[in-house]
Design an enzyme around this catalytic site. Structure first.
Site, PDB file in Angstrom:
ATOM      1  N   LYS A 101      -3.213  37.568  -4.773  1.00  0.00           N
ATOM      2  CA  LYS A 101      -4.238  36.537  -4.653  1.00  0.00           C
ATOM      3  C   LYS A 101      -3.602  35.156  -4.777  1.00  0.00           C
ATOM      4  CE  LYS A 101      -8.046  38.945  -4.126  1.00  0.00           C
ATOM      5  NZ  LYS A 101      -8.951  38.766  -2.976  1.00  0.00           N
ATOM      6  N   LYS A 125     -14.155  46.841   5.157  1.00  0.00           N
ATOM      7  CA  LYS A 125     -14.635  47.399   3.892  1.00  0.00           C
ATOM      8  C   LYS A 125     -15.951  48.115   4.144  1.00  0.00           C
ATOM      9  CE  LYS A 125     -12.384  43.609   1.450  1.00  0.00           C
ATOM     10  NZ  LYS A 125     -12.499  42.462   0.534  1.00  0.00           N
TER      11      LYS A 125
END
EC number: 4.2.1.113
Length: 339
Positions: A107, A217
């Site tokens: 991240k 997803k």
């Protein structure tokens, strides 16, 4: 199939899972789980999502609970580890949660941090994985937090990278980044996440030529079968696919594993099955507690079998009555958008 609302709520369990590592600003993850006739489903859109967007997450949970998963093509799935926006010195502790993984998503572009923080974190991941005897494969995920210029500067300082996931907010910006990377001779792929799961048309990125990789997803797209449909379409347009989770419980992770397991096999010129890209489905390591016992992560791979929550864990992690009622109201608000 769409079951009766009353039956869904009658089968529902609302849980609160403590996080081992703060992620997306979250320290406790709430989810509504559905014990259906075909298996377990999950409904856990992030709290800021409205009923219309959240309806896709409900559709995914209903599919898992009432229809089950497609026939698998493989029994185990390679996964990547996930490194939150932690200080560089904390990276080895995070990586230790992912035994055998060689691919890591890091991240970046966290509010309150600067590029130097991101570069140090990526370097720490590369050094730690290399010290374990693996050749590191590193992806960075900016969640749309960079400008085009910032993304290009980051690519120059962080190479080599597998890809940059959603470096900028819009598909047009992704296209600009991708084109400029090519012009500069920087061999870094661009991946689209929010530009696919947060728009009505998930194929627009492919039509624009804005990305090399699609991060898909099951929950935001509406289920495993929808993922397979989108993956087929994008692969036909020469985009690679990474299946990932949305900070799911072990039940939600099952949906992602089922999607990867059901992807059609692709064979190379020597008739060897090309394994799917490492999936972002090891985020269970970010939880301190879950409704199932941890899946065994062996050499960076997870078994693709469906999850079945432990009754004692369900009871211990049950949300208070007011939160249970809040999630039930959320299901009702989404119901009219399931069409």
């Amino acid at each position: 199939m769409t079951p009766e609302l009353a039956d869904v709520l009658d089968r529902a369990h609302v849980v609160q899972l403590p996080m081992a590592v703060k992620f997306r600003g979250i320290t406790t993850r709430e989810a509504l789980l559905i014990e259906g006739p075909a298996g377990w489903g999950e409904f856990a859109p992030f709290l800021e999502y409205g009923p219309r967007e959240s309806a896709a997450w409900l559709r995914a949970g209903l599919e898992a609970a009432y229809a089950g998963f497609p026939e698998p093509q493989r029994d185990v799935v390679e996964v990547n580890g996930t490194v939150p926006a932690v200080p560089a010195e904390q990276v080895p502790e995070v990586i230790a949660r992912y035994p055998g993984c060689r691919t890591f998503k890091v991240k970046v572009a966290e509010k309150g941090q600067v590029l130097a923080d991101d570069v140090a974190r990526v370097r720490a991941v590369r050094d730690t994985v290399s010290a374990q005897g693996h050749v590191p494969v590193i992806r960075v995920d900016a969640n749309g937090g960079w400008s085009v210029a910032e993304a290009l500067a980051a690519a120059e300082q962080m190479m080599p990278l597998d890809y940059m996931e959603q470096p900028c907010a819009t598909a047009e910006e992704l296209k600009e980044v991708r084109g400029e990377l090519m012009r500069r001779g920087l061999f870094v792929r661009v991946a689209a996440d929010e530009s696919i799961r947060k728009v009505e048309d998930p194929y627009r990125v492919a039509e624009l030529g804005a990305a090399d990789v699609a991060v898909v997803k099951p929950a935001p797209l509406g289920g495993v079968r929808r993922v397979l449909e989108v993956a087929r379409h994008l692969r036909e347009r020469h985009m690679d696919i990474t299946v990932a989770s949305a900070l799911d419980t072990s039940v939600g992770i099952s949906m992602g594993l089922a999607a990867i397991a059901a992807l059609p096999k692709i064979y190379d010129d020597e008739d060897i099955d090309v394994a799917p890209a490492a999936a972002g489905l090891a985020t269970g390591s970010l939880f301190a507690e879950d409704v199932c016992a941890p899946r065994p992560l062996v050499d960076g791979h997870l078994p693709a079998a469906p999850a079945v929550p432990d009754p004692d864990r369900l009871s211990a992690l049950a949300a208070p009555a007011d939160r249970r009622d809040w999630w039930f109201d959320r299901v009702r608000a989404c119901w009219e958008h399931l069409g």
